[in-house]
Design a protein around this motif. Structure first.
Motif, PDB file in Angstrom:
ATOM      1  N   ALA A  54       6.624  -2.949 -10.500  1.00  0.00           N
ATOM      2  CA  ALA A  54       7.147  -4.196  -9.914  1.00  0.00           C
ATOM      3  C   ALA A  54       6.130  -5.294 -10.168  1.00  0.00           C
ATOM      4  N   SER A  55       6.615  -6.482 -10.466  1.00  0.00           N
ATOM      5  CA  SER A  55       5.653  -7.560 -10.718  1.00  0.00           C
ATOM      6  C   SER A  55       5.987  -8.768  -9.860  1.00  0.00           C
ATOM      7  N   TYR A  56       4.985  -9.558  -9.671  1.00  0.00           N
ATOM      8  CA  TYR A  56       5.140 -10.752  -8.848  1.00  0.00           C
ATOM      9  C   TYR A  56       4.195 -11.795  -9.402  1.00  0.00           C
ATOM     10  N   PRO A  57       4.622 -13.067  -9.476  1.00  0.00           N
ATOM     11  CA  PRO A  57       3.705 -14.066 -10.036  1.00  0.00           C
ATOM     12  C   PRO A  57       2.474 -14.281  -9.142  1.00  0.00           C
ATOM     13  N   ALA A  58       1.337 -14.391  -9.783  1.00  0.00           N
ATOM     14  CA  ALA A  58       0.096 -14.598  -9.027  1.00  0.00           C
ATOM     15  C   ALA A  58       0.012 -16.050  -8.594  1.00  0.00           C
ATOM     16  N   ASP A  59      -0.606 -16.270  -7.442  1.00  0.00           N
ATOM     17  CA  ASP A  59      -0.811 -17.631  -6.951  1.00  0.00           C
ATOM     18  C   ASP A  59      -2.306 -17.792  -6.719  1.00  0.00           C
ATOM     19  N   SER A  60      -3.001 -18.228  -7.759  1.00  0.00           N
ATOM     20  CA  SER A  60      -4.464 -18.215  -7.656  1.00  0.00           C
ATOM     21  C   SER A  60      -4.950 -19.227  -6.624  1.00  0.00           C
ATOM     22  N   ARG A  61      -4.186 -20.298  -6.437  1.00  0.00           N
ATOM     23  CA  ARG A  61      -4.628 -21.284  -5.450  1.00  0.00           C
ATOM     24  C   ARG A  61      -4.569 -20.705  -4.041  1.00  0.00           C
ATOM     25  N   ALA A  62      -3.454 -19.999  -3.751  1.00  0.00           N
ATOM     26  CA  ALA A  62      -3.330 -19.388  -2.428  1.00  0.00           C
ATOM     27  C   ALA A  62      -4.386 -18.318  -2.234  1.00  0.00           C
ATOM     28  N   SER A  94      -1.930  -2.649  -8.001  1.00  0.00           N
ATOM     29  CA  SER A  94      -2.058  -1.833  -6.795  1.00  0.00           C
ATOM     30  C   SER A  94      -2.602  -0.455  -7.174  1.00  0.00           C
ATOM     31  N   LYS A  95      -2.987   0.305  -6.167  1.00  0.00           N
ATOM     32  CA  LYS A  95      -3.555   1.643  -6.391  1.00  0.00           C
ATOM     33  C   LYS A  95      -2.592   2.521  -7.166  1.00  0.00           C
ATOM     34  N   ALA A  96      -1.299   2.418  -6.781  1.00  0.00           N
ATOM     35  CA  ALA A  96      -0.296   3.255  -7.426  1.00  0.00           C
ATOM     36  C   ALA A  96      -0.183   2.899  -8.906  1.00  0.00           C
ATOM     37  N   ALA A  97      -0.245   1.597  -9.207  1.00  0.00           N
ATOM     38  CA  ALA A  97      -0.143   1.171 -10.594  1.00  0.00           C
ATOM     39  C   ALA A  97      -1.344   1.669 -11.389  1.00  0.00           C
ATOM     40  N   ALA A  98      -2.506   1.610 -10.762  1.00  0.00           N
ATOM     41  CA  ALA A  98      -3.712   2.081 -11.426  1.00  0.00           C
ATOM     42  C   ALA A  98      -3.567   3.565 -11.761  1.00  0.00           C
ATOM     43  N   GLY A  99      -2.899   4.285 -10.869  1.00  0.00           N
ATOM     44  CA  GLY A  99      -2.667   5.710 -11.082  1.00  0.00           C
ATOM     45  C   GLY A  99      -1.810   5.975 -12.311  1.00  0.00           C
ATOM     46  N   HIS A 100      -0.942   5.035 -12.631  1.00  0.00           N
ATOM     47  CA  HIS A 100      -0.082   5.194 -13.793  1.00  0.00           C
ATOM     48  C   HIS A 100      -0.767   4.730 -15.072  1.00  0.00           C
ATOM     49  N   ASP A 107       0.858  -1.185   0.000  1.00  0.00           N
ATOM     50  CA  ASP A 107       0.000   0.000   0.000  1.00  0.00           C
ATOM     51  C   ASP A 107       0.897   1.239   0.000  1.00  0.00           C
ATOM     52  N   GLU A 108       1.767   1.338  -1.000  1.00  0.00           N
ATOM     53  CA  GLU A 108       2.720   2.450  -1.027  1.00  0.00           C
ATOM     54  C   GLU A 108       2.700   3.108  -2.395  1.00  0.00           C
ATOM     55  N   ASP A 109       3.714   3.885  -2.657  1.00  0.00           N
ATOM     56  CA  ASP A 109       3.766   4.582  -3.938  1.00  0.00           C
ATOM     57  C   ASP A 109       4.331   3.706  -5.042  1.00  0.00           C
ATOM     58  N   VAL A 110       4.872   2.544  -4.661  1.00  0.00           N
ATOM     59  CA  VAL A 110       5.455   1.662  -5.678  1.00  0.00           C
ATOM     60  C   VAL A 110       4.334   1.027  -6.496  1.00  0.00           C
ATOM     61  N   PRO A 111       4.294   1.252  -7.800  1.00  0.00           N
ATOM     62  CA  PRO A 111       3.295   0.556  -8.607  1.00  0.00           C
ATOM     63  C   PRO A 111       3.625  -0.936  -8.638  1.00  0.00           C
ATOM     64  N   PHE A 112       2.654  -1.717  -8.416  1.00  0.00           N
ATOM     65  CA  PHE A 112       2.891  -3.142  -8.204  1.00  0.00           C
ATOM     66  C   PHE A 112       1.800  -3.950  -8.899  1.00  0.00           C
ATOM     67  N   CYS A 113       2.162  -5.090  -9.446  1.00  0.00           N
ATOM     68  CA  CYS A 113       1.128  -5.917 -10.079  1.00  0.00           C
ATOM     69  C   CYS A 113       1.432  -7.399  -9.901  1.00  0.00           C
ATOM     70  N   LEU A 114       0.401  -8.191 -10.026  1.00  0.00           N
ATOM     71  CA  LEU A 114       0.557  -9.643 -10.028  1.00  0.00           C
ATOM     72  C   LEU A 114       0.389 -10.117 -11.458  1.00  0.00           C
ATOM     73  N   VAL A 115       1.232 -11.050 -11.889  1.00  0.00           N
ATOM     74  CA  VAL A 115       1.171 -11.481 -13.277  1.00  0.00           C
ATOM     75  C   VAL A 115       0.999 -12.984 -13.383  1.00  0.00           C
ATOM     76  N   GLU A 116       0.492 -13.390 -14.534  1.00  0.00           N
ATOM     77  CA  GLU A 116       0.268 -14.809 -14.774  1.00  0.00           C
ATOM     78  C   GLU A 116       0.745 -15.112 -16.191  1.00  0.00           C
ATOM     79  N   THR A 117       1.462 -16.206 -16.360  1.00  0.00           N
ATOM     80  CA  THR A 117       1.930 -16.587 -17.690  1.00  0.00           C
ATOM     81  C   THR A 117       0.865 -17.434 -18.364  1.00  0.00           C
TER      82      THR A 117
END
Lengths: 261, 506
Positions: free
Chosen positions: B63-71, B38-44, B17-27
């Motif tokens: 910044a991206s991070y792999p999504a874990d849909s099961r978790a 994240s909110k910041a990413a939406a802002g961009h 919950d910061e200024d760093v735009p962040f997203c979860l990605v899936e291949t």
């Protein structure tokens, strides 16, 4: 207060039965005995107290199943219906097996009466026994396991007394530690008499039992046989089990000779 | 019309919950795509569903991070269980929503607005971004929650009969239709739900090529307005009897937990008494402040509603509940009940008092040791010794008839037959000497053989061998039941047959 009065007081406190057989113990109206005079006479009131905790130990680790079988046979002589709770540890059940219904009949117990309980730890075992004794729904509690400590046996004795439920404990390692049991027995397997047929198969079960400790009783040692037909104990010859049964066939009768001429 | 009032909560987890735009990605098949931002990413200007490369072009520091849909699903499920505090009927809507059937539950929280406020407050406290909606139908509540741009809680509640008014201005996406249909509707100029609803049905059908697509739109509209029922699949069936207690101060110690249990039991037992039933399965669920739940269960061998017995059963398990940062709601539910009349007598006229005492004992033993460790045995029609008895529940007592008691059976049977090495007369003499558990035992008396053939008609028994059982006694007076598997003069088998120890006599 005289010494005699004090003694009487102690007897009353301990609820110790007087040494005169035949008088009834208060609250113990059921007759639980061996049916063998020699042993019954050694017990207070010529009976086993049906509201006490009794300890049956195996004389040797290999005598475990004999001790357990003896305890079962003894329970079959307890009058009255109702369920019997059987409790053992899971490792013991794995190693020495559990009760087997089709064979229990020969010890005089209806397998349908048995409630089997497997405990995981020694602590659980003591807990199960105490809970079972305190519950008024059971006729008797039988359990086997490593020796209980004195506190556990004391608690069980008190619980048995309060709930009027007998409890038998088969002490598997046979250690003679302190115990609050009303009677302590030691059981050893005896070579049986055989069935006397051509193959000479095993006959009835035979035990050598010793009454090691008994409040108000006489310790002693006896050789017993179990009768599979009448579900009763019999004394065997103290010399060697079975010989009194296997009387030689060609002894014949004593014939009086007539006086010659 | 629907009598239910359903509220859907939609939530999105903000990891940073910061200024760093962040997203979860899936291949996927079309490369790496963004599944959450994240909110910041939406802002961009980053959007969900965009390829990651395109998003990077707009916002290089993303910044991206792999999504874990099961978790994610696990987390959602655990949160849904926690929502049990609001109503017994909670359902999951993949991938990110929870639906709660609040029929008859709102008054417990002081009305619908207060209930919604409570949900918002607690979930926000858990650092979750929440959107809520409450309406008479599930579809309407979901549409409001996901698409209504309203901040005031009161406006997120759709009053009775006002669904049309509340949803008319929402975009057609809120109808939960598939992507192609939404595109088509937008192309037709039907951009809001109100616009779609205003088109007559037959006219609507004409505009779609496939009948199914038109039917889909009508179905969604019917769901929205409650003209057709929509399936609501709760996580678990709502229990018939349930007692709930909210705590002003979170519970942290076992004493308060016990007190709470006592209070709930009184409530539950009163409900049970009213209907003349007893409980068979009892569950105590503790909702923790951090949004997770802990539950303990107790099973009973016979229906019962004695509060002190039930309390004792659950009390032994209370220590398994980890209060964490505190428990704010306790729920006690009777998951399985059965008709129960304590005054009823047995068929033979005797009082059930004794068997009642036994079943109380059995419950306590089974709850501490596990139900499978407390049992009775019944005879089974089989010649194979280990199959001749089987464990059953303690209350299923059967009579052991004479014919199930066979001659010369040991009173103890080993858990499984153990191999022994034996010296015996060929072909079918009893062993003269054998070694079991490293001790040599010389046989004095022996009887046998009793031949038991395998039960070839059973599956898996075809390869079993014939067993010859012997009852033997050794020099010490110990008596054993052992058998030889197979025959000495068997042309098929390789090597001599094996001997096994199977049982012990008294």
């Amino acid at each position: 207060m005289t010494i005699a009065e004090l003694r009487k007081l102690i007897v009353d406190i301990e609820n110790k039965p007087a040494k005169t057989p035949g008088t009834t113990v208060p609250g113990d109206e059921c007759l639980w005995s061996f049916g063998v005079d020699e042993i019954d006479q050694a017990l207070p009131h010529a009976r086993l107290c049906s509201r006490s905790f009794h300890d049956v130990s195996a004389a040797h680790p290999t005598d475990r199943s004999s001790a357990c079988g003896f305890a079962m046979a003894l329970l079959s002589r307890l009058p009255g219906e109702g369920d019997i709770l059987w409790c053992q540890l899971v490792p013991d059940a794995q190693e020495y097996g559990s009760l087997y219904g089709p064979g229990l009949h020969w010890l005089g117990i209806d397998p349908g009466r048995i409630i089997h309980v497997c405990a995981r730890s020694h602590k659980d075992l003591a807990w199960v026994m105490e809970e079972a004794v305190r519950s008024a729904g059971l006729r008797a509690v039988l359990s086997e396991g490593p020796a209980l400590n004195f506190t556990a046996t004391r608690r069980l004795s008190l619980a048995c007394e309060e709930a009027a439920t007998p409890c038998l404990f088969v002490n598997l390692n046979g250690e003679a530690g302190a115990s609050a049991a009303a009677t302590r027995w030691q059981v050893k397997a005896d070579v049986g008499p055989g069935d006397g047929e051509g193959m000479s198969g095993p006959g009835t079960a035979a035990w050598s039992i010793s009454l090691v400790r008994c409040r108000g009783g006489q310790p002693g040692k006896w050789h017993l046989h179990w009768d599979y037909e009448t579900f009763s104990f019999h004394m065997a010859s103290p010399v060697r089990g079975g010989e009194i049964f296997a009387r030689p066939a060609d002894t014949g009768d004593v014939v009086a000779f007539g006086r010659a001429g | 019309m629907h009598a239910r009032r359903i509220r859907a909560t939609s939530l999105r987890l903000d990891v940073l919950d910061e200024d760093v735009p962040f997203c979860l990605v899936e291949t996927g098949g079309k490369g790496i795509r963004i599944t959450a931002i994240s909110k910041a990413a939406a802002g961009h200007g980053v959007k969900v569903g965009q390829p990651l490369n395109d998003a990077r072009a707009i916002c290089p520091q993303l910044a991206s991070y792999p999504a874990d849909s099961r978790a994610d699903m696990e987390g959602l499920k655990s949160l849904a269980q926690w929502c049990d505090r609001y109503s017994p009927s909670v359902s999951l809507i993949a991938p990110d929503s929870i639906a709660i059937d609040t029929t008859g539950c709102a008054h417990l929280f002081g009305g619908e607005a207060a209930l919604l406020q409570d949900v918002m407050r607690r979930l926000q406290w858990m650092k979750l971004t929440v959107r809520t909606g409450l309406a008479e139908t599930l579809a309407a509540a979901r549409a409001i929650a996901l698409f209504a741009d309203i901040n005031a809680i009161g406006d997120r509640i759709v009053p009775h009969g006002q669904i049309a008014a509340a949803t008319n201005d929402l975009p057609v996406e809120a109808l939960d239709l598939c992507f192609d249909i939404v595109v088509l509707l937008r192309r037709l100029g039907l951009k809001t739900i109100g616009a779609v609803a205003a088109v007559p049905r037959h006219a609507l059908a004409r505009r779609f090529q496939s009948k199914q697509a038109a039917g889909d739109v009508c179905l969604r509209l019917d769901h929205l307005y409650g003209r057709r029922g929509q399936a609501f699949q709760p996580l678990k069936p709502a229990p018939l009897y349930r007692a709930r207690m909210g705590c002003n101060d979170p519970i942290l110690d076992i004493v308060s937990l016990e007190y709470g249990l006592g209070y709930l039991l009184n409530d539950l037992v009163r409900q049970l008494e009213g209907d003349g039933v007893g409980v068979r399965t009892l569950t105590l669920t503790a909702c923790r402040v951090d949004g997770s739940t802990r539950a303990v269960q107790a099973g009973l061998s016979r229906p019962n509603r004695n509060p002190s017995h039930l309390q004792r059963l659950l009390k032994e398990r209370l220590e398994q509940i980890d209060p964490g940062e505190g428990i704010d709601t306790l729920i006690l539910s009777a998951d399985a009940v059965q008709v129960f009349d304590p005054r009823q007598k047995n068929l033979d006229g005797t009082s059930t008092l004794k068997s009642e005492e036994t079943s109380v004992l059995i419950d306590r033993l089974a709850n501490r040791l596990g139900a499978k460790n407390v049992y009775r045995t019944i005879p089974v029609e089989s010649h194979i010794p280990e199959r001749a008895q089987k464990p059953v529940a303690v209350n299923d007592r059967t009579v052991w008839l004479e014919h199930s008691i066979k001659p010369d059976r040991p009173f103890r049977l080993l858990a499984r037959p153990e191999t022994i090495s034996a010296i015996a007369e060929v072909p079918d003499g009893p062993p003269l000497q054998f070694i079991w558990r490293r001790i040599i035992r010389r046989v004095v008396h022996a009887r046998g053989p009793e031949r038991i053939a395998p039960e070839w008609w059973l599956q898996g028994a075809a390869d079993d061998e014939v067993r010859d059982y012997y009852e033997v006694e050794d020099t010490q007076g110990h008596r054993y039941w052992l058998y030889r598997a197979g025959l000495y003069q068997d042309p098929v088998r390789k090597g001599p047959p094996l001997w096994f120890m199977h049982g012990l006599f008294a």
